[in-house]
Design a protein around this motif. Sequence first.
Motif, mmCIF file in Angstrom:
data_model
loop_
_atom_site.group_PDB
_atom_site.id
_atom_site.type_symbol
_atom_site.label_atom_id
_atom_site.label_comp_id
_atom_site.label_asym_id
_atom_site.label_seq_id
_atom_site.Cartn_x
_atom_site.Cartn_y
_atom_site.Cartn_z
ATOM 1 N N GLU A 196 -47.885 2.966 24.835
ATOM 2 C CA GLU A 196 -47.832 2.182 23.606
ATOM 3 C C GLU A 196 -46.410 1.710 23.317
ATOM 4 O O GLU A 196 -46.193 0.565 22.902
ATOM 5 C CB GLU A 196 -48.357 3.009 22.431
ATOM 6 C CG GLU A 196 -48.399 2.236 21.128
ATOM 7 C CD GLU A 196 -49.081 2.991 20.002
ATOM 8 O OE1 GLU A 196 -48.783 2.695 18.823
ATOM 9 O OE2 GLU A 196 -49.908 3.874 20.293
ATOM 10 N N LEU A 199 -45.192 -2.360 23.144
ATOM 11 C CA LEU A 199 -44.642 -2.940 21.919
ATOM 12 C C LEU A 199 -43.156 -3.253 22.067
ATOM 13 O O LEU A 199 -42.473 -3.548 21.093
ATOM 14 C CB LEU A 199 -44.870 -1.987 20.740
ATOM 15 C CG LEU A 199 -46.343 -1.757 20.374
ATOM 16 C CD1 LEU A 199 -46.451 -0.744 19.243
ATOM 17 C CD2 LEU A 199 -47.030 -3.061 19.987
ATOM 18 N N GLU A 217 -56.106 -2.968 16.273
ATOM 19 C CA GLU A 217 -54.845 -3.224 15.577
ATOM 20 C C GLU A 217 -53.684 -3.231 16.570
ATOM 21 O O GLU A 217 -52.801 -4.103 16.518
ATOM 22 C CB GLU A 217 -54.611 -2.177 14.496
ATOM 23 C CG GLU A 217 -53.361 -2.421 13.665
ATOM 24 C CD GLU A 217 -53.163 -1.389 12.567
ATOM 25 O OE1 GLU A 217 -52.085 -1.412 11.934
ATOM 26 O OE2 GLU A 217 -54.072 -0.566 12.340
ATOM 27 N N LEU A 218 -53.679 -2.273 17.481
ATOM 28 C CA LEU A 218 -52.639 -2.224 18.513
ATOM 29 C C LEU A 218 -52.727 -3.447 19.419
ATOM 30 O O LEU A 218 -51.704 -4.070 19.748
ATOM 31 C CB LEU A 218 -52.781 -0.940 19.340
ATOM 32 C CG LEU A 218 -51.867 -0.818 20.571
ATOM 33 C CD1 LEU A 218 -50.394 -0.881 20.173
ATOM 34 C CD2 LEU A 218 -52.168 0.472 21.334
ATOM 35 N N SER A 273 -53.860 -6.360 18.714
ATOM 36 C CA SER A 273 -53.389 -7.529 17.966
ATOM 37 C C SER A 273 -51.864 -7.589 17.949
ATOM 38 O O SER A 273 -51.269 -8.665 18.082
ATOM 39 C CB SER A 273 -53.928 -7.498 16.540
ATOM 40 O OG SER A 273 -55.339 -7.581 16.528
ATOM 41 N N LYS A 274 -51.221 -6.441 17.802
ATOM 42 C CA LYS A 274 -49.754 -6.389 17.815
ATOM 43 C C LYS A 274 -49.212 -6.794 19.182
ATOM 44 O O LYS A 274 -48.227 -7.547 19.285
ATOM 45 C CB LYS A 274 -49.274 -4.988 17.452
ATOM 46 C CG LYS A 274 -49.491 -4.594 16.003
ATOM 47 C CD LYS A 274 -48.993 -3.175 15.756
ATOM 48 C CE LYS A 274 -49.211 -2.763 14.300
ATOM 49 N NZ LYS A 274 -48.768 -1.371 14.047
ATOM 50 N N LEU A 334 -49.493 -10.559 19.582
ATOM 51 C CA LEU A 334 -48.469 -11.301 18.850
ATOM 52 C C LEU A 334 -47.149 -11.324 19.623
ATOM 53 O O LEU A 334 -46.435 -12.336 19.631
ATOM 54 C CB LEU A 334 -48.262 -10.696 17.465
ATOM 55 C CG LEU A 334 -49.423 -10.883 16.476
ATOM 56 C CD1 LEU A 334 -49.110 -10.177 15.160
ATOM 57 C CD2 LEU A 334 -49.703 -12.365 16.231
ATOM 58 N N LEU A 335 -46.848 -10.225 20.306
ATOM 59 C CA LEU A 335 -45.626 -10.172 21.118
ATOM 60 C C LEU A 335 -45.741 -11.086 22.333
ATOM 61 O O LEU A 335 -44.801 -11.817 22.666
ATOM 62 C CB LEU A 335 -45.350 -8.736 21.564
ATOM 63 C CG LEU A 335 -44.840 -7.765 20.499
ATOM 64 C CD1 LEU A 335 -44.689 -6.364 21.085
ATOM 65 C CD2 LEU A 335 -43.502 -8.222 19.935
#
Length: 345
Positions: free
Chosen positions: A122, A126, A146-147, A149-150, A153-154
């Motif tokens: 993880e 990120l 949720e992870l 989606s993050k 976005l990156l």
Amino acid sequence: MSEKIVETQVDVELYDRQIRLWGLSTQQLILNSKVLVVNLNGLGTEIVKNLLLSGIGNITVLDEHEIEISDVNTYYNQFFIYNSDLSKVDTTKKYKRLDFAEKNMKDMNPRCNLQVFTDSSEKKLLDKEFLKNFDLVITTEILNNELLSKINLLTRDIKIPLYICQSFGLSSFIFVDYIQKESILEKPLDAKKDTAQIIREKEIIQKTEFPKIVSKNTNLVSKQLIDADDGTVKVLSKFLHKFIPFGELINRIDENIINSQFNKRQSRQILENTTVPYILNHLNSDFYISNQHFNKCKGIELPAVTAIMGAALVQDFISSLNNAKVLDNLLILDAQNDEMLILEI
């Protein structure tokens, strides 16, 4: 992250069949590509296998999962982990999947620069600087939307394509995000035999105002006729495809999406069968309240299902290198009813 220099010269003899299929320039792009695959579960195994066999130049596998040595039958779809390897180890100790799989992956394609990481999945996913090392990111076995989606976005921020895929029993899906991508469609016409069609194409081009909307996320940017030396006229169409992020996709999934893309009979069959609704429920729990079937299938991967989806994903990636149309933007496999659906959301 240290990088190993790989050969930039394509082995034409080794990849002769593939070069005949999609061309030397595409094979060169495959060789130079840097792909990150997250988790070597059943689906991840199929994806890595197909990438290695395609002649990919650089693969990084990120997987911190441990395996239960005493329960080797749960890894019947993990052909990078051999029973002969497991039989030689101390069964009282803990091992990572990649402790066994790394060597066997390298044996499948020694030309590939293969790197593995078994810690802090993880944290790495990120880390924007870590992700910048790759041309493509593929995630499997991550159920935390949720992870995901993050992460998406990156990848969008640094303009790297992303595939998110899962497999649950007879159900499986692939989410695709190329952010924004052009594709080119060539249609050859015989300059002598197809004169009427060539005239029609000229009229269509003259009357069409570009860009032209052809679907929810796709515009026809341009269309032209090109005279070729072999006596054909090529109709060259260029499309621009826009993709939405994973977080937006899961919020927009509802019954209207299904009804807008299929007729009433097809929609009813899709929404009432035993597999597709549970995939959609996983993506948007407000869509379907009941997820009993989904919960029973979590963690269950069937070799036939993962083989189909692993091949579909890698073929889609190769198509992207060849400027062909890619999946747009959610592929759902319903193996129980022999259906593969593409939802454009």
